[in-house]
Design a protein around this motif. Structure first.
Motif, short mmCIF file in Angstrom:
data_model
loop_
_atom_site.label_atom_id
_atom_site.label_comp_id
_atom_site.label_asym_id
_atom_site.label_seq_id
_atom_site.Cartn_x
_atom_site.Cartn_y
_atom_site.Cartn_z
N ARG A 109 0.85 -1.20 0.00
CA ARG A 109 0.00 0.00 0.00
C ARG A 109 0.88 1.23 0.00
N MET A 110 0.26 2.39 -0.26
CA MET A 110 1.00 3.65 -0.30
C MET A 110 0.73 4.46 0.96
N ILE A 111 1.76 5.13 1.45
CA ILE A 111 1.57 6.07 2.57
C ILE A 111 1.95 7.45 2.06
N ASP A 112 1.09 8.42 2.27
CA ASP A 112 1.39 9.81 1.91
C ASP A 112 2.26 10.43 3.00
N VAL A 113 3.37 11.02 2.65
CA VAL A 113 4.20 11.67 3.66
C VAL A 113 4.22 13.19 3.42
N ARG A 114 4.54 13.59 2.18
CA ARG A 114 4.57 15.01 1.79
C ARG A 114 5.26 15.91 2.82
N GLN A 115 6.49 15.58 3.11
CA GLN A 115 7.21 16.36 4.11
C GLN A 115 8.57 16.73 3.57
N SER A 116 8.98 17.97 3.82
CA SER A 116 10.32 18.38 3.42
C SER A 116 11.32 17.56 4.23
#
Lengths: 220, 102
Positions: A6-13
């Motif tokens: 599955r995919m995990i969204d992180v979207r973090q610098s």
């Protein structure tokens, strides 16, 4: 616990931890009323010499301090301390740039409200330091007349990052066959509206303009 | 950071990492790939695929009122009207976007 892909969204610098610490630093600096400058250049462009003269001149009217980053030795701090300013060395132990937590730990015990200006001399390097916010109010990049007029084109990310570009060692311009117009052109190519001041710590050329830029930053 | 996010999501293994790297981020994708295995060793990320999306520099032009991609990070000029512009919109990113986990 699941074993299906599955995919995990992180979207973090990747630098978010440093950014957070830098914001805390900036809030502290603002509360103390101290203006902070992050000084950057390649090794040998004259950061320490310029800073020496800056601390001396600015120190006549303001309370000034400096943090000096180097891979090793405290030579620069000892040299700058002769100006009478409060100076501390940050030895990075091989790290090629300063990070916000290093600044935080080296401020310990200093009363920031007792300073009008704090200069942070970064490690001599034109690449890595630009990724690390140190909570500064002004980002200054030095480029010596001996370095070649196209340096900004080789390091666009760095010159784009600067709020001010100081051309240093102007007293050597003739010997280095420095082409001022070409240098301005390459700086403006990567950063069209940036302020450029040509200086010589030795002769004092441009130092008045540099002092005025700093004082304007204080009035902001 | 990836290891932490994966553990928080109760994953047992990270199979892929998606990152975005801006052209002005001072990170070279090849160097990132090279150091990735070293950094990943001993974590849930070990053995994962590293997918790097390279982001070009984008600027906003106040004259044209549009955002466009710069053909070269050395020339900050609007590609449409050729006037200088310093308004960076994209190019400094260094971001962990998502993880593929098991």
């Amino acid at each position: 616990m699941s074993n299906s892909p599955r995919m995990i969204d992180v979207r973090q610098s990747v630098l978010s931890k440093n950014d957070r610490l830098a914001q805390e630093l900036r809030a502290r600096f603002d509360a103390a009323g101290v203006r902070v400058l992050n000084l950057l250049s390649s090794p040998g462009a004259g950061k320490t010499r310029l800073l020496e003269e800056t601390l001396r001149r600015l120190g006549e009217r303001y309370r000034v301090a400096a943090l000096v980053g180097d891979l090793a030795t405290d030579n620069d701090a000892r040299r700058l301390a002769r100006s009478g300013a409060a100076v501390r060395q940050i030895e990075t132990g091989g790290l090629c740039h300063l990070e916000a937590d290093l600044v935080t730990s080296h401020l310990e015990g200093w009363d920031l409200a007792g300073f009008d200006f704090l200069f942070i001399e970064n490690v001599g390097n034109l690449v890595c330091p630009t990724g690390y916010d140190l909570g500064e109010h002004g980002r200054v990049v030095l480029m010596a007349v001996t370095e070649g007029e196209d340096k900004p084109l080789k390091y666009p990310g760095t010159f784009q990052w600067a709020n001010l570009v100081l051309i240093s060692k102007l007293d050597m311009a003739e010997a280095a066959e420095f082409d001022a117009a070409a240098a301005h052109e390459s700086i403006e190519s990567v950063h069209p509206d940036v302020t450029i001041i040509a200086t010589s710590a030795r002769t004092g050329a441009g130092m008045g303009e540099w002092m005025a830029w700093l004082e304007a930053l204080r009035a902001d | 950071m990836a290891d932490e996010a994966a553990r928080k999501a109760e994953a047992t293994q990270v199979t892929a990492l998606y990152v975005r790297v801006g052209a002005l981020s001072s990170v070279v994708p090849d160097a990132l790939r090279f150091s990735f295995d070293l950094a990943a060793a001993g974590t849930l990320v070990e053995g994962a695929r590293l997918e790097i999306e390279e982001l070009p520099v984008r600027v906003f032009c106040i004259h044209c009122g549009v955002e466009s991609e710069l053909p070269s990070p050395q020339v900050f000029r609007c590609p449409i009207c050729q006037r200088p512009t310093g308004q960076l919109v994209q190019g400094r990113e260094l971001e962990l976007t998502s993880l593929e986990v098991e």
